[in-house]
Design a protein around this motif. Structure first.
Motif, PDB file in Angstrom:
ATOM      1  N   ALA A   1       0.467 -15.565   3.348  1.00 42.07           N
ATOM      2  CA  ALA A   1      -0.839 -14.928   3.209  1.00 42.07           C
ATOM      3  C   ALA A   1      -1.756 -15.861   2.441  1.00 42.07           C
ATOM      4  N   SER A   2      -3.061 -15.707   2.652  1.00 41.55           N
ATOM      5  CA  SER A   2      -4.046 -16.550   1.984  1.00 41.55           C
ATOM      6  C   SER A   2      -4.705 -15.783   0.847  1.00 41.55           C
ATOM      7  N   TRP A   3      -5.482 -16.534   0.047  1.00 45.44           N
ATOM      8  CA  TRP A   3      -6.248 -15.975  -1.074  1.00 45.44           C
ATOM      9  C   TRP A   3      -5.362 -15.359  -2.138  1.00 45.44           C
ATOM     10  N   GLY A   4      -4.085 -15.728  -2.180  1.00 45.99           N
ATOM     11  CA  GLY A   4      -3.226 -15.280  -3.266  1.00 45.99           C
ATOM     12  C   GLY A   4      -2.870 -13.809  -3.219  1.00 45.99           C
ATOM     13  N   LEU A   5      -3.002 -13.155  -2.065  1.00 45.43           N
ATOM     14  CA  LEU A   5      -2.724 -11.722  -1.960  1.00 45.43           C
ATOM     15  C   LEU A   5      -1.988 -11.446  -0.656  1.00 45.43           C
ATOM     16  N   ALA A   6      -0.932 -10.632  -0.745  1.00 46.06           N
ATOM     17  CA  ALA A   6      -0.177 -10.224   0.439  1.00 46.06           C
ATOM     18  C   ALA A   6       0.017  -8.713   0.396  1.00 46.06           C
ATOM     19  N   GLU A   7       0.041  -8.101   1.577  1.00 49.60           N
ATOM     20  CA  GLU A   7       0.232  -6.655   1.696  1.00 49.60           C
ATOM     21  C   GLU A   7       1.453  -6.370   2.564  1.00 49.60           C
ATOM     22  N   PHE A   8       2.289  -5.467   2.090  1.00 50.04           N
ATOM     23  CA  PHE A   8       3.497  -5.043   2.810  1.00 50.04           C
ATOM     24  C   PHE A   8       3.352  -3.555   3.110  1.00 50.04           C
ATOM     25  N   VAL A   9       3.278  -3.210   4.382  1.00 50.44           N
ATOM     26  CA  VAL A   9       2.992  -1.836   4.801  1.00 50.44           C
ATOM     27  C   VAL A   9       4.291  -1.140   5.200  1.00 50.44           C
ATOM     28  N   PHE A  10       4.521   0.050   4.606  1.00 48.96           N
ATOM     29  CA  PHE A  10       5.654   0.891   4.979  1.00 48.96           C
ATOM     30  C   PHE A  10       5.108   2.086   5.754  1.00 48.96           C
ATOM     31  N   LYS A  11       5.592   2.274   6.956  1.00 54.42           N
ATOM     32  CA  LYS A  11       5.179   3.393   7.789  1.00 54.42           C
ATOM     33  C   LYS A  11       6.203   4.520   7.687  1.00 54.42           C
ATOM     34  N   ASN A  12       5.687   5.746   7.540  1.00 55.24           N
ATOM     35  CA  ASN A  12       6.544   6.933   7.591  1.00 55.24           C
ATOM     36  C   ASN A  12       7.720   6.798   6.618  1.00 55.24           C
ATOM     37  N   VAL A  13       7.401   6.753   5.322  1.00 61.80           N
ATOM     38  CA  VAL A  13       8.422   6.487   4.309  1.00 61.80           C
ATOM     39  C   VAL A  13       9.493   7.579   4.323  1.00 61.80           C
ATOM     40  N   ASP A  14      10.695   7.130   4.059  1.00 65.16           N
ATOM     41  CA  ASP A  14      11.857   8.021   4.048  1.00 65.16           C
ATOM     42  C   ASP A  14      12.532   7.923   2.680  1.00 65.16           C
ATOM     43  N   ASP A  15      13.028   9.061   2.159  1.00 68.92           N
ATOM     44  CA  ASP A  15      13.593   9.061   0.810  1.00 68.92           C
ATOM     45  C   ASP A  15      14.871   8.228   0.731  1.00 68.92           C
ATOM     46  N   MET A  16      15.721   8.293   1.744  1.00 64.40           N
ATOM     47  CA  MET A  16      16.973   7.556   1.693  1.00 64.40           C
ATOM     48  C   MET A  16      16.756   6.047   1.834  1.00 64.40           C
ATOM     49  N   ARG A  17      15.804   5.643   2.665  1.00 63.98           N
ATOM     50  CA  ARG A  17      15.610   4.228   2.954  1.00 63.98           C
ATOM     51  C   ARG A  17      14.630   3.555   1.988  1.00 63.98           C
ATOM     52  N   ASP A  18      13.547   4.255   1.600  1.00 63.10           N
ATOM     53  CA  ASP A  18      12.432   3.598   0.911  1.00 63.10           C
ATOM     54  C   ASP A  18      12.285   3.971  -0.560  1.00 63.10           C
ATOM     55  N   ALA A  19      12.874   5.061  -1.017  1.00 62.85           N
ATOM     56  CA  ALA A  19      12.680   5.493  -2.405  1.00 62.85           C
ATOM     57  C   ALA A  19      13.522   4.621  -3.335  1.00 62.85           C
ATOM     58  N   ARG A  20      13.028   3.417  -3.600  1.00 64.28           N
ATOM     59  CA  ARG A  20      13.757   2.433  -4.390  1.00 64.28           C
ATOM     60  C   ARG A  20      12.822   1.769  -5.387  1.00 64.28           C
ATOM     61  N   SER A  21      13.373   0.808  -6.116  1.00 61.20           N
ATOM     62  CA  SER A  21      12.596   0.022  -7.070  1.00 61.20           C
ATOM     63  C   SER A  21      12.265  -1.322  -6.439  1.00 61.20           C
ATOM     64  N   TYR A  22      10.996  -1.758  -6.568  1.00 64.37           N
ATOM     65  CA  TYR A  22      10.523  -2.961  -5.896  1.00 64.37           C
ATOM     66  C   TYR A  22       9.917  -3.934  -6.909  1.00 64.37           C
ATOM     67  N   SER A  23       9.932  -5.210  -6.520  1.00 66.01           N
ATOM     68  CA  SER A  23       9.234  -6.265  -7.246  1.00 66.01           C
ATOM     69  C   SER A  23       8.832  -7.318  -6.222  1.00 66.01           C
ATOM     70  N   CYS A  24       7.972  -8.248  -6.605  1.00 66.88           N
ATOM     71  CA  CYS A  24       7.532  -9.282  -5.668  1.00 66.88           C
ATOM     72  C   CYS A  24       7.464 -10.624  -6.374  1.00 66.88           C
ATOM     73  N   ARG A  25       7.502 -11.704  -5.577  1.00 70.01           N
ATOM     74  CA  ARG A  25       7.357 -13.065  -6.078  1.00 70.01           C
ATOM     75  C   ARG A  25       6.321 -13.784  -5.214  1.00 70.01           C
ATOM     76  N   SER A  26       5.612 -14.726  -5.811  1.00 68.42           N
ATOM     77  CA  SER A  26       4.646 -15.545  -5.087  1.00 68.42           C
ATOM     78  C   SER A  26       5.090 -17.000  -5.157  1.00 68.42           C
ATOM     79  N   GLY A  27       4.776 -17.755  -4.108  1.00 69.69           N
ATOM     80  CA  GLY A  27       5.207 -19.146  -4.035  1.00 69.69           C
ATOM     81  C   GLY A  27       4.085 -20.069  -3.641  1.00 69.69           C
ATOM     82  N   GLN A  28       4.185 -21.318  -4.081  1.00 73.68           N
ATOM     83  CA  GLN A  28       3.236 -22.363  -3.729  1.00 73.68           C
ATOM     84  C   GLN A  28       4.011 -23.666  -3.587  1.00 73.68           C
TER      85      GLN A  28
END
Length: 609
Positions: free
Chosen positions: A72-99
């Motif tokens: 992604a450009s401009w130092g920003l990225a978006e991750f879209v989750f469609k139709n979230v599910d409790d078993m699959r998506d209800a978790r803890s998240y973090s992100c990293r950026s690279g150059q």
């Protein structure tokens, strides 16, 4: 002496290691969720990872594993989750950026809670719902007795969008959230939930809303312009006024004001937390300072005004000029200077210059030099620095007088050059003998174009150039001209500096339709003439049925005659003629039984002069 040198070398190596580690470590990015990290099952949620300016690679981690990776450009990225599910998506998240080859440390963790799977808790407020500024208020959240005893976290939410305001882990069935010194900004509605500490993080239904009112002047709203603060003449712009999230839900009247006028410019009544004020077809006179406020209909109280928003519409003063040094096309790492100069014979001497870039809502740099020009440096340019630049100036004593925008300069960095495009006119398929024009399009500053044909190393240099490209003419094409064509352009006098090729363009040349038609017609005519010749021969008796049926007998008779020639072989100059006599033709009165057995043919040799 030896120990001193060893000590200095050790210090140098240490400093080199420390500096290297600092360069390899990128700032930690920030992760947030839209509309909120607290959502109901089946909703869509977007995780946004904001990294350091210049980072172009991002990873979203779920627990200890990579959930998704993208550029992604401009130092920003978006991750879209469609139709979230409790078993699959209800978790803890973090992100990293690279150059480049470096990666940042992980962001702070963000827990996605899927609600509506547990009974709702009970929320209460103490000591009351209406308080004076500076008072202490607590909001409690109690789990229902029907909920199984487990380890839960509690979260205090903003009532409308369920944004978490505070999280607690009391270890029991009740959590207390405290406001030690409430202000007018704390007025609003609140809810609470509880959710499992361990993944999957299933949450309860939100509690009922509890309202808190803090007497005093209403908190100030926010004012912003989505399209930026530097607007071209004639454009439309919307100024958005948003009241605090914790404000009441009742319908309010939003008010837009301009500092130079006494009366409000516009009113908008809405129960939503924000509203928009449209300024159509702005002019230089619309340059100025704007603010907004809101007024409650029930109490009649008005909020404090928002912070000032300065809107600039260029065009009150003559336009400046802008040049780039050393040029518009540079290699990565080169320093570029953009020089903005006042127009000739201008009467302004005390001005502020601003450098603008398309896509950036705010000026990149501003300077107030003593002379008639300002120089804006771009150090060690990269592909992100490529773009369209312009500049303006305004008088420091008269802020609302702003010049027209200067000429636009398009800066290119060689590692981000655009690929050329190749197209054919009138089309990519044609008949043999037609004329074709191949158009290679590229930047306006390209100095030379080249056309290739794949497979044979053939190239045609451009002789006729047009705007942003070159034309190549192929006249009287034949099927041998069929194939894939590509082109490139040159951006300097160095013959080795060519861009990457365009996508291949397939040219198909078919045989001439007229030639094919002529061949078919001649073939048909030849066949008809042959048939006609055979028919005439049959009717004139050139070929008899008896001769065909008595072929073997005739051959035998011819062999006998060859033994006794009637004419001397020595008479080579004379012409030999043969006549075939058919007795059946001469005797038409033979019986039918004789017709079934045709008599053989006899040949006579006649010598003629």
């Amino acid at each position: 002496m030896f120990h001193t040198v060893t000590f200095l070398i050790s210090i140098g190596l240490c400093l080199n290691w420390v500096i290297g580690k600092q360069l390899e470590t990128l700032p930690r990015p920030t992760l947030w969720a839209v509309p909120s990290p607290v959502v109901t099952k089946g909703m869509d949620v977007t995780f946004s990872c904001q990294g350091h300016l210049g980072t172009d690679r991002f990873q979203l981690w779920m627990g200890g594993e990579i959930r998704e990776e993208r550029n992604a450009s401009w130092g920003l990225a978006e991750f879209v989750f469609k139709n979230v599910d409790d078993m699959r998506d209800a978790r803890s998240y973090s992100c990293r950026s690279g150059q480049g080859s470096f990666w940042s440390e992980p962001s702070d963790p963000l827990t996605l809670v899927v609600t509506g799977l547990l009974p709702k808790p009970t929320a209460g407020i103490s000591p009351g719902y209406e308080m004076t500024p500076g008072s202490t208020v607590t909001i409690s959240c109690q789990i229902s007795s029907q909920v199984p005893l487990q380890e839960y976290n509690f979260a205090l939410l903003e009532a409308t969008n369920l944004e978490p305001l505070e999280t607690k882990s009391p270890g029991g069935t009740k959590a207390v959230f405290s406001f030690l010194s409430v202000r007018a900004e704390d007025t609003g509605g609140y809810r609470c939930i509880y959710y499992k500490k361990t993944a999957p993080h299933r949450g309860s239904h939100p509690s009922l809303i509890v309202h808190l009112t803090v007497n005093g002047k209403l908190p100030k709203p926010s004012l912003w312009a989505q399209s930026g603060l530097m607007i071209s003449q004639g454009a439309n712009i919307t100024l958005w006024c948003s009241r605090p999230k914790q404000s009441s839900f009742e319908e309010v009247t939003f008010i837009l004001r301009k500092a130079e006028t006494q009366q409000p410019l516009e009113h908008q009544t809405s129960a939503d937390p924000w509203t928009g004020f449209l300024l159509p077809s702005v002019r230089p006179e619309d340059t100025g300072s704007y603010s907004c406020a809101y007024r409650e209909r029930s109490s009649g109280g008005e909020s404090e005004p928002s912070d000032i928003l300065d809107l600039v519409v260029p065009g009150s003063l003559p336009r400046p000029s802008l040049i780039a040094l050393p040029g518009l096309l540079v290699e990565p790492g080169i320093h570029v200077t953009l020089r903005c100069r006042l127009p000739p014979q201008t009467s302004f001497s005390d001005v502020t210059f601003s450098l603008l870039k398309v896509g950036s809502p705010l000026p990149l740099q501003s300077q107030s030099p003593a002379g008639t020009f300002a120089e804006f440096p771009l150090f060690s340019v990269r592909s992100q620095d490529a773009g369209n630049y312009s500049c303006v100036y305004h008088g420091r004593m008269v802020q609302h007088l702003v010049s027209e925008t200067s000429n636009t300069l398009e800066i290119w960095v060689t590692d981000a050059l655009p690929r050329p495009s190749l197209l054919s006119r009138p089309g990519s398929e044609m008949a043999s003998g037609a004329d074709v024009t191949l158009l290679c399009q590229g930047p306006s500053w390209a100095i030379r174009f080249l056309l290739y044909k794949e497979g044979d190393g053939k190239n045609l240099r451009s002789m006729d150039t047009i705007q942003d490209g070159a034309q190549f003419f192929l006249t009287h094409v034949t099927p041998q001209d069929s194939g894939n064509y590509i082109c490139s352009y040159q951006f300097s006098n160095n013959g080795s500096l060519w861009t990457q090729h365009s996508d291949p363009l397939q040219i198909i040349v078919r045989g001439s339709v007229l030639g094919i038609t002529l061949i078919v017609i001649l073939s048909c005519v030849s066949f008809l003439l042959l048939c006609l010749l055979l028919l005439v021969c049959l009717r004139q008796g050139c070929i008899s049925k008896g001769s065909l049926q008595g072929e073997s007998h005739s051959i035998e008779m011819a062999k006998k005659r060859s033994r006794k020639p009637l004419v001397s072989i020595a008479e080579e100059s004379q012409v030999l003629c043969y006549a075939q006599l058919n007795l059946q033709t001469l005797n038409n009165r033979k019986s039918n039984s004789m017709k079934e057995h045709p008599e053989p043919s006899f040949y006579a040799t006649v010598s003629g002069n």
